[in-house]
Design an enzyme around this catalytic site. Structure first.
Site, PDB file in Angstrom:
ATOM      1  N   ARG A  73       0.788  -1.221   0.000  1.00 16.91           N
ATOM      2  CA  ARG A  73       0.000   0.000   0.000  1.00 16.91           C
ATOM      3  C   ARG A  73       0.828   1.282   0.000  1.00 16.91           C
ATOM      4  O   ARG A  73       0.647   2.136  -0.859  1.00 16.91           O
ATOM      5  CB  ARG A  73      -0.938   0.016   1.214  1.00 16.91           C
ATOM      6  CG  ARG A  73      -1.979   1.122   1.123  1.00 16.91           C
ATOM      7  CD  ARG A  73      -2.805   1.250   2.391  1.00 16.91           C
ATOM      8  NE  ARG A  73      -3.425  -0.016   2.773  1.00 16.91           N
ATOM      9  CZ  ARG A  73      -4.118  -0.177   3.903  1.00 16.91           C
ATOM     10  NH1 ARG A  73      -4.245   0.834   4.737  1.00 16.91           N
ATOM     11  NH2 ARG A  73      -4.651  -1.340   4.202  1.00 16.91           N
ATOM     12  N   HIS A 112      -7.571  -4.291  -7.519  1.00 19.10           N
ATOM     13  CA  HIS A 112      -7.418  -3.501  -6.294  1.00 19.10           C
ATOM     14  C   HIS A 112      -8.740  -3.473  -5.528  1.00 19.10           C
ATOM     15  O   HIS A 112      -9.541  -2.557  -5.708  1.00 19.10           O
ATOM     16  CB  HIS A 112      -6.979  -2.081  -6.679  1.00 19.10           C
ATOM     17  CG  HIS A 112      -6.321  -1.329  -5.563  1.00 19.10           C
ATOM     18  ND1 HIS A 112      -5.079  -1.654  -5.055  1.00 19.10           N
ATOM     19  CD2 HIS A 112      -6.726  -0.244  -4.842  1.00 19.10           C
ATOM     20  CE1 HIS A 112      -4.742  -0.808  -4.101  1.00 19.10           C
ATOM     21  NE2 HIS A 112      -5.736   0.054  -3.942  1.00 19.10           N
ATOM     22  N   TYR A 161     -17.971  11.930 -15.013  1.00 21.21           N
ATOM     23  CA  TYR A 161     -17.874  13.099 -15.889  1.00 21.21           C
ATOM     24  C   TYR A 161     -16.513  13.206 -16.580  1.00 21.21           C
ATOM     25  O   TYR A 161     -16.379  13.856 -17.596  1.00 21.21           O
ATOM     26  CB  TYR A 161     -18.114  14.391 -15.093  1.00 21.21           C
ATOM     27  CG  TYR A 161     -19.473  14.466 -14.448  1.00 21.21           C
ATOM     28  CD1 TYR A 161     -20.644  14.452 -15.222  1.00 21.21           C
ATOM     29  CD2 TYR A 161     -19.605  14.554 -13.071  1.00 21.21           C
ATOM     30  CE1 TYR A 161     -21.884  14.522 -14.631  1.00 21.21           C
ATOM     31  CE2 TYR A 161     -20.843  14.634 -12.465  1.00 21.21           C
ATOM     32  CZ  TYR A 161     -21.984  14.607 -13.246  1.00 21.21           C
ATOM     33  OH  TYR A 161     -23.213  14.672 -12.659  1.00 21.21           O
TER      34      TYR A 161
END
Length: 749
Positions: A37, A83, A127
């Site tokens: 991580r 993931h 978007y």
């Protein structure tokens, strides 16, 4: 309802000590955080989330020359396949890779609102659209040619790369930040042109020192520019140890405005600073009156940053204004360096600059060897097939007959023409339309070309020298692509030394104007405008007269030396004006009634002073030590009544001359006088009766000078002074003829 207690032996339950269980589970969590991580891999400079994003984008064929796709789709693929964490965490990481103010060499080409330097968040993933940049393609180059290992994803359905081939030195080029368990990483971005120069030098000189590498990589290169003011020796130390930091300041210019005014325009802010919060912080400090030099702040930014800072008055020095802002705002920040990375994807350690570069080069060698081996296998297979095609072409009729009539054509072809399984399979898979094109010279041409490539690859795999040459060639290509001559490769951050300026906010607000300070015998003080030479028309109260007059500026500090051995400090701009007789000095300082001012002068922090009492005791004190911050002053020379402090003269020379009220003169070396910050001092001249009247520090080469009562100047050379030369604490001899009856050398400052 009662619950039956679980007893030992009642089932598959094993007693475990709580401490052991916690240690095992916390260690597993810590290792997972460190390796999967928070820490980047030294080879490709990526954390798992970034690696998975790029790999998923490649699988979606979002190449630089291709079209865009919705970020929501990319995030979904990353989360579903590689993931298994929150979609917002993935989208935030994806958006950051597209921000040219956050990443020095963006890896994602974004279309839509991806946030801005003000700190506004990107639009929602439904978007925005994205594809890979050329840089990302370079990092992934050769991934399908067995250059890196793959491992099963979290649910074992598909595979993901353990590391990327990374033909781009991404770790140092784009930097990384992360907080793991018990450790963190913080690597600022650097200029690729400079990194490639250092890599080429390291290939040529494997034992190169970090000092030499830092000559080529002088420091970070931030996407937002700015000025790095960290001292060179500290930058070198940071790269040597892998830990340190860099002070980065905003870039600013002075713009002239109407009526002789000016404004400061900030065009670049430090890396990681949000502009909107910065402006808000400056405004808050102004309202709290912590920035007295600043009159107004405006954000006129459009495409480029333009932060306008207006001074309170045009008399404010722009450097002082900016120094006050640098001290209190994020216009000056410290970017830390902590090169804590994973070596070989497994070992977290802090590396120095040379090790980071070298491990990337070793990775590139490994990628080259694996890629070459993979290509060699492909060539071997193709050459085998071509040899089969050549046999088929030369015996085309027999091949067709066998295929048409034999029950097991494959076995027959193998036995008839001594073919391999691969060759027989390739011949059987030939389409009829290909037969007309199987001309002998085409097959032989391809065979020769591949044979040559096979020889070259075998030479490459055998020779370390050729491998390093090949890697150097790749680095040179990268350097050319990201040259400082290009818009993307041009260095943005520059280096400079921070000006050593003492920020006195109160003094900075004062306009610098000449004044003449007048002190009367009865202790009245005033400041006349301008530097006055003719003081004959000055008026005083009845029975009063001029004691001292000195030329100064409104920005100066005035130092007063009193007969009790105390020093007092006044601001020249705080003195009453020249109209009238001024004000009593005792209203401004707490001076005892039975003591008076012995000397007044303009403060010079670089100077030293010789102070002495009527008892003949004295010492040298740095002038910066005598500045008092309160009305009570600062006790420097200790005196016991009836003695009093009398002498305060600048130290400018190598010999001291003292004169007593008994008119005895003594000259001795300055080295014999101690330097102190407070005390009684040492005996300068000994008196049986009388007291010390005056002293002067002078240069032996220039001789001793004094003024007579008429204001005429007299100078005696060292040869004429030898008679009075002696050692400190002697009584001295009667002063030479012509020495003033006042027993004074004249004005001291």
């Amino acid at each position: 309802m009662t619950t039956k207690p679980i007893l030992p032996g009642d089932g598959p339950i094993e007693p475990v000590e709580l401490r052991t269980a916690l240690e095992e589970r916390y260690l597993a969590y810590a290792l997972s955080t460190i390796m999967h991580r928070a820490l980047p891999d030294v080879r490709d400079g990526m954390k798992p989330v970034h690696r998975r994003i790029l790999y998923a984008m490649r699988e979606l064929r979002l190449n630089p020359e291709g079209g865009y796709i919705k970020c929501a789709k990319i995030v979904g693929d990353v989360m579903g396949n590689y993931h298994p964490h929150g979609d917002m965490a993935i989208y935030d990481a994806l958006a950051r890779l597209a921000q040219d103010f956050a990443v020095r060499y963006p890896l994602v080409d974004g279309q839509g609102n991806f946030g801005n330097i003000d700190g506004d968040n990107p639009a929602a993933g439904r978007y925005t659209e994205a594809r890979m940049t050329e840089t990302a393609a370079l990092i992934l180059e050769g991934i399908d040619e067995d250059t890196v290992d793959f491992r099963p994803n979290y649910d074992g359905r598909v595979e993901e790369p353990v590391v990327l081939p990374a033909a781009f030195p991404n770790l140092l080029a784009n930097g990384a930040t992360g907080i793991a368990v018990g450790m963190a990483t913080s690597i600022p971005p650097h200029n690729v042109d400079e990194l490639c120069a250092a890599l080429l030098h390291l290939i040529k000189h494997p034992n190169a020192t970090i000092e030499k590498l830092v000559e080529m990589i002088p420091g970070p290169d931030f996407p937002t520019g700015g000025v790095i003011v960290e001292p060179r020796e500290q930058i070198l130390e940071a790269y040597k140890t892998g830990r340190g930091g860099f002070r980065v300041r905003a870039r600013w210019t002075k713009e002239e405005t109407t009526r002789g005014g000016y404004q400061v325009v900030v065009t670049e802010i430090p890396y990681g600073v949000q502009k909107a919060k910065l402006v808000e912080k400056i405004a808050d400090l102004m309202s709290e009156k912590k920035l007295p030099l600043l009159g107004d702040v405006r954000d006129e930014s459009a495409e480029e940053i333009r932060l306008v800072l207006e001074p309170k008055t045009r008399a404010v020095d722009p450097v002082l204004l900016m120094e006050s802002l640098f001290r209190l705002t994020e216009l000056d920040v410290r970017v830390s360096l902590n090169m804590n990375v994973l070596s070989n994807g497994q070992i977290p350690n802090v590396l120095d600059l040379r090790n980071v570069l070298w491990q990337w080069l070793e990775h590139r060698i490994e990628v080259l060897v694996r890629r070459s081996t993979h290509r060699l296998q492909k060539i071997e297979h193709r050459l085998e097939v071509l040899a089969g095609y050549l046999i088929a072409y030369l015996n085309i009729d027999e091949v067709i007959r066998i295929v048409r009539h034999e029950d097991d054509p494959k076995a027959k072809l193998i036995s008839k023409f001594s073919l391999s399984e691969v060759q027989a399979e390739a011949i059987l898979n030939l389409r009829l339309r290909s037969l007309s094109k199987l001309e002998e010279f085409e097959i032989r041409a391809e065979h020769d070309k591949l044979s040559k490539e096979r020889r070259e690859l075998k030479q490459l795999l055998k020779s370390e020298e050729l491998q390093w040459e090949h890697v150097a060639g790749e680095v040179k290509e990268t350097r050319e692509k990201y040259s400082k001559k290009t818009a993307l490769g041009k260095r943005r951050s520059t280096f400079d030394d921070a000006p050593e300026v003492e920020v006195d906010l109160a003094a900075a607000l004062v306009e610098k104007e000449p004044v003449t300070v007048i002190l009367s015998e009865k202790g009245w003080v005033r400041a006349l405008k301008g530097h006055q030479d003719d003081l004959s028309k000055l008026e005083f109260k009845q029975g009063d007269e001029l004691k001292r007059a000195l030329k100064a500026f409104t920005t100066d500090k005035l130092v007063l030396f009193a007969t009790n051995g105390r020093f007092f400090t006044l601001e020249a701009n705080a003195l009453p004006g020249g109209r009238g007789h001024g004000e009593p000095l005792r209203l401004m300082i707490d001076l005892e009634e039975n003591h008076d001012v012995a000397e007044i002068f303009v403060h010079d922090p670089s100077r030293k002073l010789l102070v002495a009492s009527t008892g003949g005791y004295g010492f040298i004190v740095p002038e910066e030590e005598v500045i008092a911050s309160t009305r009570k002053g600062k006790q420097i020379l200790n005196v016991t009544e009836p003695e009093e402090a009398r002498v305060c003269v600048p130290v400018d020379g190598d010999h001291v001359a003292t004169i007593g009220e008994n008119r005895k003169l003594l000259i001795f070396k300055l080295d014999e006088v101690n330097e102190m910050t407070r005390g009684k001092g040492v005996i300068l001249q000994r008196f049986k009766d009388g007291a010390l009247s005056d002293a002067r520090v002078f240069k032996k080469s220039a001789g001793l000078t004094w003024l007579d009562s008429a204001g005429r100047e007299f100078t005696l050379s060292w040869s004429e002074l030898k008679e009075w030369a002696g050692e400190r604490a002697q009584a001295g001899k009667v002063a030479p003829k012509g020495f003033p009856r006042s027993n004074s050398f004249g004005p001291r400052f």
